[in-house]
Design a protein around this motif. Sequence first.
Motif, PDB file in Angstrom:
ATOM      1  N   CYS A 407       0.809  -1.220   0.000  1.00 46.14           N
ATOM      2  CA  CYS A 407       0.000   0.000   0.000  1.00 46.14           C
ATOM      3  C   CYS A 407       0.844   1.274   0.000  1.00 46.14           C
ATOM      4  CB  CYS A 407      -0.918   0.031   1.219  1.00 46.14           C
ATOM      5  SG  CYS A 407      -2.088  -1.312   1.292  1.00 46.14           S
ATOM      6  N   HIS A 408       2.117   1.154   0.253  1.00 41.73           N
ATOM      7  CA  HIS A 408       2.951   2.358   0.340  1.00 41.73           C
ATOM      8  C   HIS A 408       3.887   2.498  -0.865  1.00 41.73           C
ATOM      9  CE1 HIS A 408       2.148   3.932   4.508  1.00 41.73           C
ATOM     10  NE2 HIS A 408       1.564   2.755   4.590  1.00 41.73           N
ATOM     11  N   CYS A 432       1.478   8.170  -9.436  1.00 45.41           N
ATOM     12  CA  CYS A 432       0.364   8.265 -10.386  1.00 45.41           C
ATOM     13  C   CYS A 432      -0.126   6.877 -10.819  1.00 45.41           C
ATOM     14  CB  CYS A 432       0.778   9.011 -11.659  1.00 45.41           C
ATOM     15  SG  CYS A 432       1.998  10.299 -11.413  1.00 45.41           S
ATOM     16  N   GLU A 433       0.837   6.005 -11.128  1.00 42.03           N
ATOM     17  CA  GLU A 433       0.453   4.716 -11.712  1.00 42.03           C
ATOM     18  C   GLU A 433      -0.158   3.746 -10.699  1.00 42.03           C
ATOM     19  OE1 GLU A 433       4.514   4.863 -13.263  1.00 42.03           O
ATOM     20  OE2 GLU A 433       3.734   3.782 -15.002  1.00 42.03           O
ATOM     21  N   ALA A 434      -0.017   4.086  -9.399  1.00 38.78           N
ATOM     22  CA  ALA A 434      -0.693   3.259  -8.389  1.00 38.78           C
ATOM     23  C   ALA A 434      -2.196   3.368  -8.597  1.00 38.78           C
ATOM     24  CB  ALA A 434      -0.315   3.716  -6.985  1.00 38.78           C
ATOM     25  N   CYS A 435      -2.634   4.513  -9.130  1.00 44.03           N
ATOM     26  CA  CYS A 435      -4.061   4.718  -9.353  1.00 44.03           C
ATOM     27  C   CYS A 435      -4.439   4.602 -10.823  1.00 44.03           C
ATOM     28  CB  CYS A 435      -4.480   6.091  -8.830  1.00 44.03           C
ATOM     29  SG  CYS A 435      -4.251   6.251  -7.054  1.00 44.03           S
ATOM     30  N   HIS A 436      -3.566   5.108 -11.706  1.00 44.97           N
ATOM     31  CA  HIS A 436      -3.930   5.150 -13.129  1.00 44.97           C
ATOM     32  C   HIS A 436      -3.473   3.922 -13.899  1.00 44.97           C
ATOM     33  CE1 HIS A 436      -5.637   9.137 -12.972  1.00 44.97           C
ATOM     34  NE2 HIS A 436      -4.570   9.578 -12.313  1.00 44.97           N
ATOM     35  N   GLY A 437      -2.696   3.068 -13.270  1.00 43.87           N
ATOM     36  CA  GLY A 437      -2.210   1.867 -13.959  1.00 43.87           C
ATOM     37  C   GLY A 437      -0.911   2.137 -14.688  1.00 43.87           C
ATOM     38  N   GLY A 455     -13.915   2.995  -9.466  1.00 49.31           N
ATOM     39  CA  GLY A 455     -14.583   3.672  -8.353  1.00 49.31           C
ATOM     40  C   GLY A 455     -14.098   3.246  -6.979  1.00 49.31           C
ATOM     41  N   ASP A 456     -13.797   1.952  -6.818  1.00 51.93           N
ATOM     42  CA  ASP A 456     -13.439   1.468  -5.483  1.00 51.93           C
ATOM     43  C   ASP A 456     -11.927   1.325  -5.295  1.00 51.93           C
ATOM     44  OD1 ASP A 456     -13.139  -0.539  -7.256  1.00 51.93           O
ATOM     45  OD2 ASP A 456     -14.350  -2.020  -6.179  1.00 51.93           O
ATOM     46  N   LEU A 457     -11.189   1.978  -6.208  1.00 45.02           N
ATOM     47  CA  LEU A 457      -9.736   1.837  -6.154  1.00 45.02           C
ATOM     48  C   LEU A 457      -9.154   2.262  -4.805  1.00 45.02           C
ATOM     49  CD1 LEU A 457      -6.957   1.650  -8.026  1.00 45.02           C
ATOM     50  CD2 LEU A 457      -7.020   4.076  -7.465  1.00 45.02           C
ATOM     51  N   CYS A 458      -9.627   3.407  -4.308  1.00 45.08           N
ATOM     52  CA  CYS A 458      -9.061   3.928  -3.056  1.00 45.08           C
ATOM     53  C   CYS A 458      -9.148   2.871  -1.952  1.00 45.08           C
ATOM     54  CB  CYS A 458      -9.807   5.169  -2.594  1.00 45.08           C
ATOM     55  SG  CYS A 458     -10.141   6.368  -3.875  1.00 45.08           S
ATOM     56  N   ASN A 467      -9.878   1.341   8.073  1.00 48.96           N
ATOM     57  CA  ASN A 467     -10.121   2.761   7.954  1.00 48.96           C
ATOM     58  C   ASN A 467     -11.613   2.986   7.733  1.00 48.96           C
ATOM     59  OD1 ASN A 467      -9.850   5.469   7.579  1.00 48.96           O
ATOM     60  ND2 ASN A 467      -8.326   5.332   5.959  1.00 48.96           N
ATOM     61  N   PRO A 468     -12.440   2.560   8.715  1.00 52.69           N
ATOM     62  CA  PRO A 468     -13.883   2.579   8.496  1.00 52.69           C
ATOM     63  C   PRO A 468     -14.437   3.971   8.221  1.00 52.69           C
ATOM     64  CG  PRO A 468     -13.364   2.130  10.807  1.00 52.69           C
ATOM     65  CD  PRO A 468     -12.081   2.079  10.053  1.00 52.69           C
ATOM     66  N   SER A 469     -13.685   5.002   8.601  1.00 56.70           N
ATOM     67  CA  SER A 469     -14.220   6.352   8.448  1.00 56.70           C
ATOM     68  C   SER A 469     -13.899   6.954   7.078  1.00 56.70           C
ATOM     69  CB  SER A 469     -13.633   7.246   9.532  1.00 56.70           C
ATOM     70  OG  SER A 469     -12.256   7.421   9.288  1.00 56.70           O
ATOM     71  N   PHE A 470     -13.279   6.176   6.175  1.00 56.41           N
ATOM     72  CA  PHE A 470     -12.855   6.731   4.885  1.00 56.41           C
ATOM     73  C   PHE A 470     -14.048   7.349   4.147  1.00 56.41           C
ATOM     74  CE2 PHE A 470     -11.944   6.566   0.340  1.00 56.41           C
ATOM     75  CZ  PHE A 470     -10.677   7.117   0.292  1.00 56.41           C
ATOM     76  N   ASP A 471     -13.874   8.605   3.783  1.00 54.65           N
ATOM     77  CA  ASP A 471     -14.951   9.331   3.116  1.00 54.65           C
ATOM     78  C   ASP A 471     -14.396   9.806   1.782  1.00 54.65           C
ATOM     79  OD1 ASP A 471     -16.614  11.291   2.150  1.00 54.65           O
ATOM     80  OD2 ASP A 471     -16.745  12.439   4.014  1.00 54.65           O
ATOM     81  N   TYR A 472     -14.842   9.153   0.706  1.00 55.11           N
ATOM     82  CA  TYR A 472     -14.245   9.411  -0.607  1.00 55.11           C
ATOM     83  C   TYR A 472     -14.290  10.887  -0.980  1.00 55.11           C
ATOM     84  CZ  TYR A 472     -13.211   9.471  -5.546  1.00 55.11           C
ATOM     85  OH  TYR A 472     -12.644   9.776  -6.748  1.00 55.11           O
ATOM     86  N   GLU A 473     -15.482  11.491  -0.876  1.00 57.39           N
ATOM     87  CA  GLU A 473     -15.633  12.892  -1.302  1.00 57.39           C
ATOM     88  C   GLU A 473     -14.611  13.796  -0.609  1.00 57.39           C
ATOM     89  OE1 GLU A 473     -17.605  13.798  -3.709  1.00 57.39           O
ATOM     90  OE2 GLU A 473     -18.440  11.762  -3.901  1.00 57.39           O
TER      91      GLU A 473
END
Length: 481
Positions: A407-408, A432-437, A455-458, A467-473
Motif C-alpha cells: 500500500c505504500h 500516479c500509476e498506483a491509481c492510473h495503472g 470507483g473502489d480503487l481507493c 479505515n472505516p471512516s474513509f470518506d471518498y468525497e
Amino acid sequence: MSILRRHRPFIEFRWTIVLFTLVYALLTIGVCAPDVGGAAGVRKLTILYTSQAKGQIRSCNCTKFRYGGYGREATLVEQVRKEAENVLVVEGGDTLGRAATEQERLKGHTALSAIDAIGYNAMAPGEDEIQLGPSGLKQIGPCRTGFILANLGNNEAGKQSGFEAFAVHKTAGGLRVAVIGLFDPRLLERMPKVPLEVTITDPLEALKLTTPQARKRADFVVVVSHSTKDEAESLARSGLADVVVCTHSESAPILPGEEGNTVNVPIERIGDRILVESRTRLGWSVGRLDITLRSGKITEVSNRLIYLDRTYDESPAIVKLFDDYNAKVKEIALRGQRELKTKIRAVLAERGYGSADRKRECAFIGAVLCKDCHSDAHRKWTESRHSTAFASLEKAGQQFDPDCTPCHTTGARSRGGFLNTKETPELVAVQCEACHGPGKSHTGSPNAAYGKVAGDLCRTCHTDEFNPSFDYEAMWKTIAH
Ligand code: HEC
Ligand code: HEC
Ligand code: HEC
Ligand code: HEC
C-alpha cells in the motif's frame, strides 16, 4: 504482695481473651486465611482476555483505527495489575496466524515471546495452534506460558506436548482461579484437511471430568472455550464452570466511537453462570470482565473491550522484541532480493536480453516521466501524502516489510511494479500509476483513453477494515487534480 498475687491470674486471663479476639478477627477478615474471602466475603476478580490475534504483533499506525499490538497491551495489563485486586490474564487461541511462511513463523515466535513477557496466566489453542500441533509449536519458539487443553486425546504427541488440562493461578490477592482450556473439534471440519498430531475429544465430556479436579485446587473456575457461540453456551448451561469465555467469535467487531477507546459488551447470564463472547481480534483490544463475588457467589459483572489506541505507550521490552523481529524481516527481504535478481537475470538471459534491458520490460515508469505533460497534476501530487508514503515506512524502519509495501508503493500487486528499493527505486511511494495503472504505453502514444480509475480503487489501500471512516468525497477533495 498478696494483692498482686491475687490479681495476676486475672490479668493473664484478660490478655488471653484479647489474643483470642484478635486472632478470631484476623481470621474472619481473611488476613490469616485468604481463601475464606475478603471483608464481609466480598472479592473482586478481573479477567483480561484476548483471542484471534492472528500474528498481529504491532500496530502499523496507519490510522487511529489501526489499534493494538503487544507493546500497548503490556502497558494496559501492567496498569490493571496495579489497580485491581485479583487479576487473571488469558489468551484464547488463534494467536499465531497461519505460520506458513518464514515471516509468519517469526511473527508467531514474537507473539509467544510477548505473551511470556506480559505474563499471561494461561493460553488455550485455536485452529492455528491445533493445526501446527505440539511439534510445530515447539519449532515456532519456546513459551513458558503453557497451553491448556482438557479435551486432548490421550495420544503420544498429546502426552509429550506439555499441554495441561487446566492451570491454577493464585492472584496477588490470594484468590485461586482455575482455567480450563477446551477446543471445539467441529471448527476443524471447515478447514482444509491437514493431518493432525493430536486427537480432540468431546468438550463437554472433558469438562465433566476436569472440573472436579480443578475445583479441588481453586476457588473459582473459568473455561476458555475456543468454540462457536452455541458450543460455548452448552458448556455454560452445564453449570460446571463459573465463567465461560468463548474465544472463536464470528460476530461482527464492535468498534469504539469517535471519543474514547472503550465499549461495553453484553454478557449472558445462564443461571448463576456467566458466558462471555470474546470480540477481541487482531490484537486490537483486550476484553475486561470484572466480577464481584459475595461469599463466593457472583453478584455484579461488567464486561468491556478496551481498544489499544495511541493513549497506551508501548512497553520498551516488547518494542525490543519487535526490533529483533524487524531486523530478521529485513534479512529475509534482502535474501529474497538476491534470489529474485538471480531469477530475473536467468529469465532475461533465456529470452536473449542482457540485464540492462530489464527497464524496457517494465510497464511502470514512475511519476517523474508524467511531469513533463501533466505538471499541474504532478505538483498537486507532490503536495499530497501519497508522495511521501514510503518515507513513512522508512521512518518506522519497515521499508523492507512485505506487510507494508503493497500500500505504500506503486504497482506492488502487479507484474512489473514495485519489487524492492534496489530493483525498482523509482516505484516507491503511491505514485500516479498506483491509481492510473502502468503508463509506459500511454507515454508512447498519449490519449484520453488511459488512466480511468475504478470507483473502489481507493478502498484497495484505504480498506474498510482498518479505515472505516474513509470518506471518498472529502479525501478526494484534498488530492484532486
Ligand atoms: C508526452 C506527454 C504525456 C506524458 C509523458 C504523459 N501523458 Fe497523460 N496524457 C497526455 C495527453 C496528450 C493526454 C490526452 C488529453 C486529452 O485528450 O484530454 C493524456 C491523458 C491522460 C489521462 C486521462 C485524462 C483524461 O482526460 O481523462 C491520464 C489519467 C493521464 N494522462 C495520466 C498520465 C500519467 C499517470 C502519466 C505518467 C505515467 C502520463 N499521463 C504521461 C500526455 C502525456
Ligand atoms: C496504493 C495504495 C493507495 C491507493 C490506491 C490510494 N491511497 Fe490514499 N494513501 C495511501 C497511503 C499509504 C497513504 C498514507 C501515506 C503516508 O502518509 O505515509 C495515503 C494517504 C491519503 C490521503 C492523506 C490522508 C490524510 O488523512 O490526510 C488522502 C487524502 C488519500 N490518501 C486519498 C486517497 C484517495 C481519494 C484515493 C483514491 C482515489 C486513494 N487515496 C488511493 C495509499 C493509497
Ligand atoms: C492495506 C494498505 C496498507 C498497508 C498494508 C499498510 N498501510 Fe500504512 N497506510 C495506509 C493508508 C491508506 C494510510 C493513510 C491513512 C489515512 O491517513 O487516512 C497509511 C498511513 C500510514 C502511516 C502514516 C500515519 C500518519 O498519521 O502519519 C504510517 C506511519 C504507516 N501507514 C505505516 C505502515 C506500516 C509500518 C505498515 C506495515 C506494517 C503499513 N503502513 C501497511 C495503508 C496501508
Ligand atoms: C490516489 C490516486 C491517484 C494518484 C496517486 C494520482 N491520480 Fe490522477 N486521478 C485520480 C483520480 C481518481 C482522478 C479522477 C478521475 C475521474 O474523475 O474520473 C484523476 C485524474 C487525473 C487526470 C485527469 C484530470 C482531468 O482533468 O480530467 C490526470 C491527467 C491525472 N489524474 C494525472 C495524474 C498524474 C500525472 C499523477 C501523478 C503525478 C496522478 N494523476 C496521481 C487518482 C490519482
